[in-house]
Design an enzyme around this catalytic site. Structure first.
Site, mmCIF file in Angstrom:
data_model
loop_
_atom_site.group_PDB
_atom_site.id
_atom_site.type_symbol
_atom_site.label_atom_id
_atom_site.label_comp_id
_atom_site.label_asym_id
_atom_site.label_seq_id
_atom_site.Cartn_x
_atom_site.Cartn_y
_atom_site.Cartn_z
ATOM 1 N N HIS A 54 45.042 43.172 46.466
ATOM 2 C CA HIS A 54 46.012 42.358 47.227
ATOM 3 C C HIS A 54 45.621 42.342 48.707
ATOM 4 O O HIS A 54 45.708 41.313 49.378
ATOM 5 C CB HIS A 54 47.416 42.968 47.127
ATOM 6 C CG HIS A 54 48.135 42.702 45.834
ATOM 7 N ND1 HIS A 54 48.280 41.449 45.302
ATOM 8 C CD2 HIS A 54 48.788 43.547 44.985
ATOM 9 C CE1 HIS A 54 48.996 41.527 44.170
ATOM 10 N NE2 HIS A 54 49.307 42.792 43.965
ATOM 11 N N HIS A 79 43.017 39.915 49.460
ATOM 12 C CA HIS A 79 43.565 38.559 49.403
ATOM 13 C C HIS A 79 44.146 38.183 50.772
ATOM 14 O O HIS A 79 44.065 37.040 51.212
ATOM 15 C CB HIS A 79 44.661 38.517 48.325
ATOM 16 C CG HIS A 79 44.977 37.154 47.785
ATOM 17 N ND1 HIS A 79 46.058 36.928 46.972
ATOM 18 C CD2 HIS A 79 44.376 35.951 47.934
ATOM 19 C CE1 HIS A 79 46.108 35.646 46.645
ATOM 20 N NE2 HIS A 79 45.096 35.030 47.219
ATOM 21 N N HIS A 108 44.232 48.311 42.731
ATOM 22 C CA HIS A 108 45.119 47.157 42.564
ATOM 23 C C HIS A 108 45.652 46.679 43.927
ATOM 24 O O HIS A 108 45.508 45.512 44.287
ATOM 25 C CB HIS A 108 46.291 47.547 41.650
ATOM 26 C CG HIS A 108 47.302 46.458 41.447
ATOM 27 N ND1 HIS A 108 47.341 45.684 40.314
ATOM 28 C CD2 HIS A 108 48.301 46.003 42.245
ATOM 29 C CE1 HIS A 108 48.322 44.795 40.419
ATOM 30 N NE2 HIS A 108 48.931 44.976 41.585
ATOM 31 N N GLU A 109 46.235 47.609 44.665
ATOM 32 C CA GLU A 109 46.817 47.225 45.957
ATOM 33 C C GLU A 109 45.734 46.785 46.928
ATOM 34 O O GLU A 109 45.953 45.911 47.770
ATOM 35 C CB GLU A 109 47.647 48.367 46.540
ATOM 36 C CG GLU A 109 48.873 48.752 45.692
ATOM 37 C CD GLU A 109 49.763 47.575 45.334
ATOM 38 O OE1 GLU A 109 49.825 46.600 46.107
ATOM 39 O OE2 GLU A 109 50.391 47.620 44.249
#
Ligand SMILES: [Zn+2]
Length: 687
Positions: free
Chosen positions: A476, A479, A472-473
């Site tokens: 990010h 991104h 998940h991290e």
């Protein structure tokens, strides 16, 4: 001159280390206050110069000039807040309390500057005649919206009040987060080896390491980090100790005394409501969502309530099965919140012949990091090479990221282990963001997690949830790393908060693919891959206990919208509000909110997710639908789909309105079906 010796002003001295990193070793907490003062003054002078410019407003002398300004402030703030989150202490906390109102005052001076707003408003009115590129038009529009939403168009008395509210909110947010950390730091359930009944070896090792870190030599300790608490609740057969730990965990911020957060929450909520009213909105939630993808609280609530009814129905079925297990054991107590995870683990083991302790040896931190890297390689052609650079803490590690042509993409820093100096939770942050306005600036992106640190010489093992958090991290992080924009305002994760979880939640899907799991889930001592049958059983449990997980989350999102929909919050009793609101939505008695209000950092440590906790589910509608786009091609790494994903999501920052960006990727807006299926809620009755 940029040649100041690293010792004279190490925070602001040119970051000339490899990758343009700061000289961490030379930087001490006492340097920050002076560095902030200098950087704030420099930025103020730049803003004043733009506002006072005698030349008629143009895009370059107004918008681009603002985008070029404040670079020292960015550097000192980025560095400081990395440390304040990941490696803090009394001195950093003291600086944080001092500078947070200063930063709020500074933002006020920018966004409530009438002369500056007059220039921006003039440009905005003439926007179609300025010959702007699409990106410039977006930047101008975002500046105009930001200034209006900050109150730049209001009269003086309203602006003065807004400025005071903002400063006060900044201080309260800092205090809130520090109080939660203080409650976590001051608590440890100190145990003897004999108290560890039921715990698998990894949890025992972690408890020994935690006791040692806290100075309880020869004992065991469970601290209030999520991984540690959840493991204990899952495995400990000592019902009395589970209850004790659980109570401490859910009482964070609600223990009376100097670290009690209830009065702080009440004041924050009242000030936010007042601010929204000054800006012409009925409530803070209306104000907040007006600039997000959901647009109105009603839209966000419609999604949550659709899911809520199904989740409660599923949780009831799950509850009955767990209560039956209690009876089978010959006990007759009613299942309590501190029992749920323990019996769920037993049921999972019985139903799928699967227990967490069997999975964990196959999930080594280093291999899961490699798995996240390979996924990025297969989707986006990225490669990762360890970079030997000095960082702020020995547990933090760095990798240089390159694209398929060998061009440097940026630097990725992973800081994975829990420690007393780190705030709880997991997050992505940056030391430098991508942009092309002042040269080709490469990003430096961090992932901060709180995985239990193993004893020296032992491998770091993750739960499947931990592995999911890592992916998940890392989503990010991509991104931020893949960002490809010109203007800093639009870079990377600077997107609406109900869109920002799409890149992260979508990335979690690849962890569960056979291509990745088979290759990287390998036993820590034998090196054997996870047996196919075990993988199948693991993936079969995907929808197991999802009623519980969905209730635990959705209750938080509903309470968040409700508390921020109050038109007037003076004399708010936070505990009472929480209790009554949970009663209203018929919260099952055996499940507690994932974050109760007195320690709900998403809402109160800052503005980030206030009235925005629904974002995770909003984004989940997007991520479930987006991953289906890959599955529909028959290849979860499909090249053409990955290219569209990169172009319109991961590298696109805030270049487009999020709904448009999603449509450009998918060809249509998402539907809720993929989410309901993913959570196993499609088979239960809806509202
Ligand atoms: Zn996230």
């Amino acid at each position: 001159m940029n040649t100041a010796s690293p010792n004279s002003d190490p925070v602001l001295a040119h970051w000339d280390g490899r990758f343009g990193l700061p000289h961490f070793a030379a930087i001490k907490p006492e340097h920050f206050r002076a560095a902030f003062d200098k950087a704030l003054a420099a930025h103020r002078a730049e803003i004043d110069a733009v506002a006072a410019d005698k030349a008629a407003p143009g895009f370059d002398n107004t918008i681009a000039a603002l985008e070029r300004s404040g670079r020292d402030l960015d550097r000192v703030s980025n560095l400081f807040f990395v440390l304040a989150g990941a490696d803090t202490g009394d001195e950093i906390e003291a600086v944080e309390r001092e500078v947070s109102p200063l930063l709020a005052r500074h933002a006020n001076a920018l966004y409530l500057n009438r002369r500056l707003y007059a220039r921006i408003a003039d440009l905005w009115r003439r926007r179609d005649a300025l010959g702007l590129t699409a990106e410039q038009a977006r930047v101008l529009d975002r500046y105009h919206t930001r200034f209006v939403r900050a109150g730049a168009a209001l009269g003086q008395p309203a602006q003065d009040r807004l400025a005071a509210i903002n400063e006060r909110l900044a201080s309260l947010g800092t205090q809130f987060g520090q109080n939660v950390l203080a409650d976590e730091r001051s608590y440890a359930l100190v145990l003897e080896e004999g108290d560890l009944a039921g715990l698998p070896e990894f949890a025992r090792a972690n408890a020994r390491a935690a006791a040692q870190e806290r100075g309880h030599e020869g004992k065991c300790a469970v601290t209030l980090g999520r991984s540690a608490v959840e493991s204990f609740l899952q495995f400990s057969s000592r019902r009395d100790l589970r209850e004790k730990l659980f109570q401490a965990w859910i009482k964070r911020g609600e223990n009376g005394g100097a670290t009690d957060n209830r009065a702080i929450v009440a004041e924050i909520v009242a000030l936010r409501a007042e601010r929204a009213k000054l800006l012409g909105f009925a409530s803070f939630a209306d104000y907040r969502l007006d600039d997000l993808m959901a647009k109105t609280p009603a839209n966000a609530k419609a999604l949550l309530e659709n899911v809520w009814a199904r989740a409660r129905a599923k949780a009831q079925v799950e509850h009955d099965a767990l209560q039956a297990l209690v009876a089978e054991e010959g006990s007759n107590f009613a299942l309590a919140p501190w029992d749920w995870r323990y019996y769920a683990e037993k049921l999972r083991k019985a139903r799928y012949d699967l227990d967490e302790a069997e999975i964990k040896p196959y999930l080594q931190l280093d291999r899961i990091i490699e798995a996240a890297f390979e996924t990025a390689q297969r989707l986006f052609g990225l490669s990762f090479a360890p970079a030997d650079v000095p960082l702020y803490h020995p547990d933090a590690r760095a990798w240089e990221v390159k694209d398929a042509t060998g061009r440097q993409v940026g630097l990725f820093i992973g800081d994975y282990f829990a420690r007393a100096s780190k705030h709880s939770g997991a997050w992505m942050t940056s030391l430098r963001d991508q942009e092309k306005l002042t040269g080709d600036t490469r990003p430096v992106i961090l992932n901060i997690c709180n995985f239990a640190k193993p004893a020296a010489g032992e491998p770091a093992l993750l739960s499947f949830e931990d592995a999911r958090t890592l992916f998940h991290e890392f989503g990010h992080a991509l991104h931020g790393l893949l960002s490809d924009v010109t203007y800093p305002l639009l870079a990377g994760t600077a997107v609406p908060s109900d869109f920002v979880e799409l890149p992260s939640q979508l990335y979690e899907h690849w962890l569960e693919t056979p291509e990745i799991l088979q290759k990287y889930a390998r036993h820590a001592s034998t090196g054997e891959p996870m047996p196919q049958a075990l993988i199948e059983r693991l993936l079969a449990t995907r929808t197991f206990n999802q009623g519980f997980a969905t209730v635990e989350y959705t209750a938080c999102a509903l309470v968040d919208l409700d508390i921020h929909s109050l038109a007037d919050a003076k004399s708010l009793d936070v505990t009472d509000f929480e209790r009554r609101d949970l009663e209203r939505i018929a919260m099952p008695a055996e499940i507690v909110m994932r974050h109760r209000l007195p320690h709900f950092q998403h809402l109160f440590s800052g503005d980030g997710y206030a009235a925005g906790y629904y974002s995770y589910m909003w984004s989940e509608v997007l991520d479930a639908d987006a991953f289906a786009a890959f599955k529909e091609t028959g290849d979860v790494f499909d090249k053409a789909t990955a290219k569209r994903l990169r172009d319109f999501v991961y590298s696109a920052g805030n270049l487009r309105d999020p709904a448009e960006a999603y449509k450009a990727f998918r060809g249509r807006l998402p539907t809720v079906e993929a989410l309901l299926k993913k959570r196993g809620l499609d088979a239960v009755a809806g509202p």
